[in-house]
Design an enzyme around this catalytic site. Structure first.
Site, short mmCIF file in Angstrom:
data_model
loop_
_atom_site.label_atom_id
_atom_site.label_comp_id
_atom_site.label_asym_id
_atom_site.label_seq_id
_atom_site.Cartn_x
_atom_site.Cartn_y
_atom_site.Cartn_z
N HIS A 111 3.64 -2.24 -6.30
CA HIS A 111 4.20 -2.26 -5.65
C HIS A 111 4.17 -3.24 -3.97
O HIS A 111 3.63 -3.19 -4.02
CB HIS A 111 4.38 -0.97 -4.58
CG HIS A 111 4.42 0.18 -5.34
ND1 HIS A 111 4.14 0.68 -7.13
CD2 HIS A 111 5.98 1.63 -6.02
CE1 HIS A 111 4.58 1.37 -7.34
NE2 HIS A 111 5.99 1.78 -6.76
N ASN A 141 4.00 -8.56 -21.46
CA ASN A 141 3.86 -6.58 -22.60
C ASN A 141 5.22 -5.92 -22.62
O ASN A 141 6.05 -6.59 -22.57
CB ASN A 141 2.91 -6.45 -21.22
CG ASN A 141 2.15 -5.21 -21.49
OD1 ASN A 141 1.80 -4.66 -22.49
ND2 ASN A 141 2.24 -4.23 -20.88
N LYS A 142 4.58 -5.07 -23.65
CA LYS A 142 5.63 -4.75 -24.36
C LYS A 142 6.61 -4.69 -25.01
O LYS A 142 7.30 -4.68 -25.48
CB LYS A 142 6.02 -3.74 -23.28
CG LYS A 142 5.26 -2.78 -22.00
CD LYS A 142 6.26 -1.94 -20.71
CE LYS A 142 5.77 -1.06 -19.96
NZ LYS A 142 6.20 -0.14 -19.27
N ASP A 185 6.68 -4.60 -28.09
CA ASP A 185 7.34 -2.94 -29.15
C ASP A 185 7.74 -2.81 -28.57
O ASP A 185 8.45 -2.88 -29.45
CB ASP A 185 5.46 -2.25 -28.89
CG ASP A 185 5.65 -2.02 -28.37
OD1 ASP A 185 5.17 -2.62 -27.12
OD2 ASP A 185 5.79 -0.62 -27.33
N SER A 189 2.44 -0.17 37.34
CA SER A 189 3.50 -0.09 37.95
C SER A 189 3.76 0.13 39.16
O SER A 189 3.83 1.50 38.95
CB SER A 189 4.74 -0.71 37.71
OG SER A 189 5.74 -1.11 39.19
N SER A 210 -1.40 -5.87 33.56
CA SER A 210 -1.93 -6.57 32.05
C SER A 210 -2.48 -5.10 31.15
O SER A 210 -3.82 -4.20 31.37
CB SER A 210 -3.57 -6.68 33.08
OG SER A 210 -4.50 -5.59 34.38
#
Length: 638
Positions: free
Chosen positions: A122, A173-174, A176, A479, A551
């Site tokens: 994923h 792959n796969k 088959d 502030s 800050s």
């Protein structure tokens, strides 16, 4: 009394010990191949690894029984064993039928030992794939024969190339499920070859397989007589390992892991040799200091050695008592590493929170950990098209190129030459989470062309002329908390005491020095960085610097603290509750922020991180500005 018999079940302890010894003798001298499987979702990576473990007889009977029971429970469409369950160890993985985390498995054959990492398909788990690939010598890139080359296939292939993995197997792959069609296989290989050219990945070994049926896994498949290549496992057993992790035929480099000082008669430097080889008598250089000496001994648990090579952990003793500590690198004297503090790098962002340009992170490279800031990216890479996209930051799984500046010079090698000395991770200073992985390309020329100019009048001389100790009084708070009012009173009181001061106010510096900056998180960080650099220069001039800045982020206040001499930075937290500050609202800013006219306003839609361990805390609900100023001066001048 021990009954002896030819039945292996009744072996004596001595015979069992002999068997174990024989097993170790057989396996300890085998080479080790570290490889990963990667590709898109449901390409069969876990099934393939499970098949390799099963066919190499690396499953215990109790594991097999559990596997068969789990296979029946989850259902495998007629297959007796679901090999993926051997690898998908997390409950969430078994429930969803996907791989989430990196699963490492060990197995061995008669010819070689293996460590295999099954990495997630994923896109959201790309960071896990990077983790698995970071130490791999070979990558098996799987493609579902029914789907062909997908986006995630391209992403993982790009990362494989980026991370410098030299050996690549393209496992279609796969087969088959497509009737073992050679035409399908050839088309996929052709498509992948065309894509590979765009990223410089042209040297790979294609092979058609079926992890489900076992075709071309350990032996050649009768179902695909048209494929005359080597099956997967025999290929893994015989492929030549070409790795940049531990190059032997390269100059000697060893990052120092720790200094071994068990007694006054022994002082050795322990570490893992990153490249090359070393012998007693070799001339060495310690970086970044540049001090030189010769190797006296190579010490190991098995005794002193005549030689050690890349990949081995050793302790070196030197002929001279030179300064050397953890994080420094011992190198061949005639082939030193480059040392710099500014670099171009590729960064793979791995955190849910986006990268903040200008923020200070911990950078860990080899055995060194230094503070580093990342500049705004030069570009982000579109892994599908290789297009360079303009961007101001990097999100989760994004890959970009950006410059990095460290707080001091470090020895390094370009990643393509040595993974250990060119690969790094970035760690968030507040959460201690790893937020990115990266590769250094080269040092920026300005890092070697710009040198600190020594002056005859030192900072100590400046301070002595003013008869005071330099300091930075850093007032932080919301502030409307009263920072500027208190700072102004502090400066007036110090002036009456004949102290040499300068007041840096948040609003004032934005009229000149920082007028090009806005109020985004990145701009706020750059605002504080610049003010910190100015404050540092003023302390060099012997001044007492008073600052009044919101800050809001701890990491930036810590960054400024790190710029100063020990004890010179005094953090003053002007602690005023939000509702009180909002009631004052002298400038009308809170009202604008509440109405949506003012974005990124601290306390409303941008966070304020209160200090954890400020030198002083001023509660403005309990004391007047005059009283607060007196408290600050008492802290500064006891």
């Amino acid at each position: 009394m021990t009954t002896q018999t030819n039945d292996p079940i009744y072996k004596t302890d001595a015979l069992i010990a002999e068997d174990i010894d024989q097993y170790l003798q057989v396996h300890q001298h085998k080479t080790m191949l570290r490889f990963i499987t990667c590709g898109s979702v449901d390409d069969g990576k876990s099934t393939l690894i499970g098949r390799l473990l099963y066919d190499s007889k690396m499953i215990f009977e109790d594991q097999l029984a559990t596997l068969e029971a789990d296979s029946k429970r989850v259902g495998t469409q007629g297959q007796e064993i679901d090999f993926a369950l051997l690898v998908d160890g997390l409950a969430a993985e078994r429930e969803q039928g996907i791989t989430i985390d990196v699963a490492y498995r060990f197995f061995a054959t008669e010819k070689r030992k293996f460590i295999v990492a099954d990495t997630p398909g994923h896109e959201q788990y790309t960071r896990n794939m990077v983790t698995g690939a970071s130490t791999a010598d070979l990558a098996v890139i799987l493609i579902d024969a029914r789907k062909g080359v997908l986006t995630q296939t391209k992403r993982h292939s790009y990362l494989v190339k980026l991370l410098g993995i030299k050996n690549v197997v393209l496992a279609v792959n796969k087969m088959d499920l497509v009737g073992y069609s050679q035409e399908t296989f050839d088309k996929i290989v052709a498509d992948y070859t065309e894509f590979g050219k765009t990223i410089g990945l042209e040297d790979f070994v294609p092979m058609p397989i079926s992890g489900y049926k076992g075709d071309n896994i350990t032996t050649s498949s009768d179902n695909m007589p048209w494929f005359t290549g080597t099956p997967l496992l025999p290929h893994l057993e015989t492929v030549e390992i070409t790795s940049s992790h531990e190059p032997v035929d390269a100059p000697f480099r060893m990052p120092v892991q720790w200094v071994n000082r068990p007694n006054l008669d022994f002082r050795g430097f322990a570490g893992l040799i990153a490249s090359g080889r070393v012998s007693p008598g070799d001339e060495i250089r310690v970086l970044p200091s540049g001090k030189t000496s010769k190797v006296a001994k190579i010490v190991t648990f098995e005794g002193d050695r005549d030689e050690a090579i890349a990949g081995e952990a050793v302790t070196l003793t030197l002929e001279d008592e030179i300064d050397c500590s953890r994080g420094q690198v011992i190198v061949a004297a005639q082939s030193p590493l480059e040392v710099a503090d500014q670099f171009e790098s590729t960064i793979i962002w791995m955190d849910e929170e986006e990268m903040i340009p200008g923020r200070a992170y911990w950078l860990k490279i080899g055995t060194q950990t230094v503070s580093a800031t990342v500049q705004a990216p030069k570009y982000e890479v579109n892994v599908n098209t290789q297009e360079h996209l303009a961007t101001k930051t990097l999100d989760l799984n994004a890959i970009g190129v950006a410059n990095i500046t460290t707080d001091r010079e470090i020895p390094f090698a370009p990643y393509e030459e040595n993974h250990d000395l060119g690969g790094f991770i970035l760690i968030d200073k507040m959460t201690n989470q790893t937020v990115a992985a990266g590769m250094l390309h080269f040092a920026l020329r300005r890092s070697t062309n710009v040198h600190w100019q020594a002056t005859d009048i030192s900072r100590e001389s400046h301070a002595a002329m003013k008869n005071q100790k330099p300091a930075v009084l850093w007032l932080t708070g919301l502030s409307g908390s009263g920072k500027s009012t208190i700072a102004n009173i502090v400066e007036k009181k110090l002036a009456r005491m004949n102290r040499h001061t300068f007041l840096l106010d948040g609003d004032n510096v934005r009229h000149g020095l920082n007028k090009d900056l806005g109020f985004t998180e990145a701009d706020r960080i750059e605002n504080i960085r610049r003010v910190g650099e100015v404050a540092k220069l003023m302390t060099d001039a012997g001044l007492i610097v008073i600052t009044a800045f919101i800050s809001p982020f701890r990491s930036e206040r810590d960054m400024v603290r790190s710029m100063m001499q020990p004890g010179e930075f005094v953090e003053v937290f002007v602690d005023t509750p939000l509702e009180v500050a909002e009631e004052r609202d002298v400038k009308g800013l809170y009202k604008k922020a509440r109405s949506g006219q003012l974005k990124n306003f601290t306390g409303i839609d941008s966070p304020y991180e209160a200090p954890d361990n400020a030198e002083l805390r001023i509660d403005t609900t309990e004391m007047t500005p005059e009283e607060a100023a007196d408290l600050i001066i008492a802290r500064l001048i006891p």
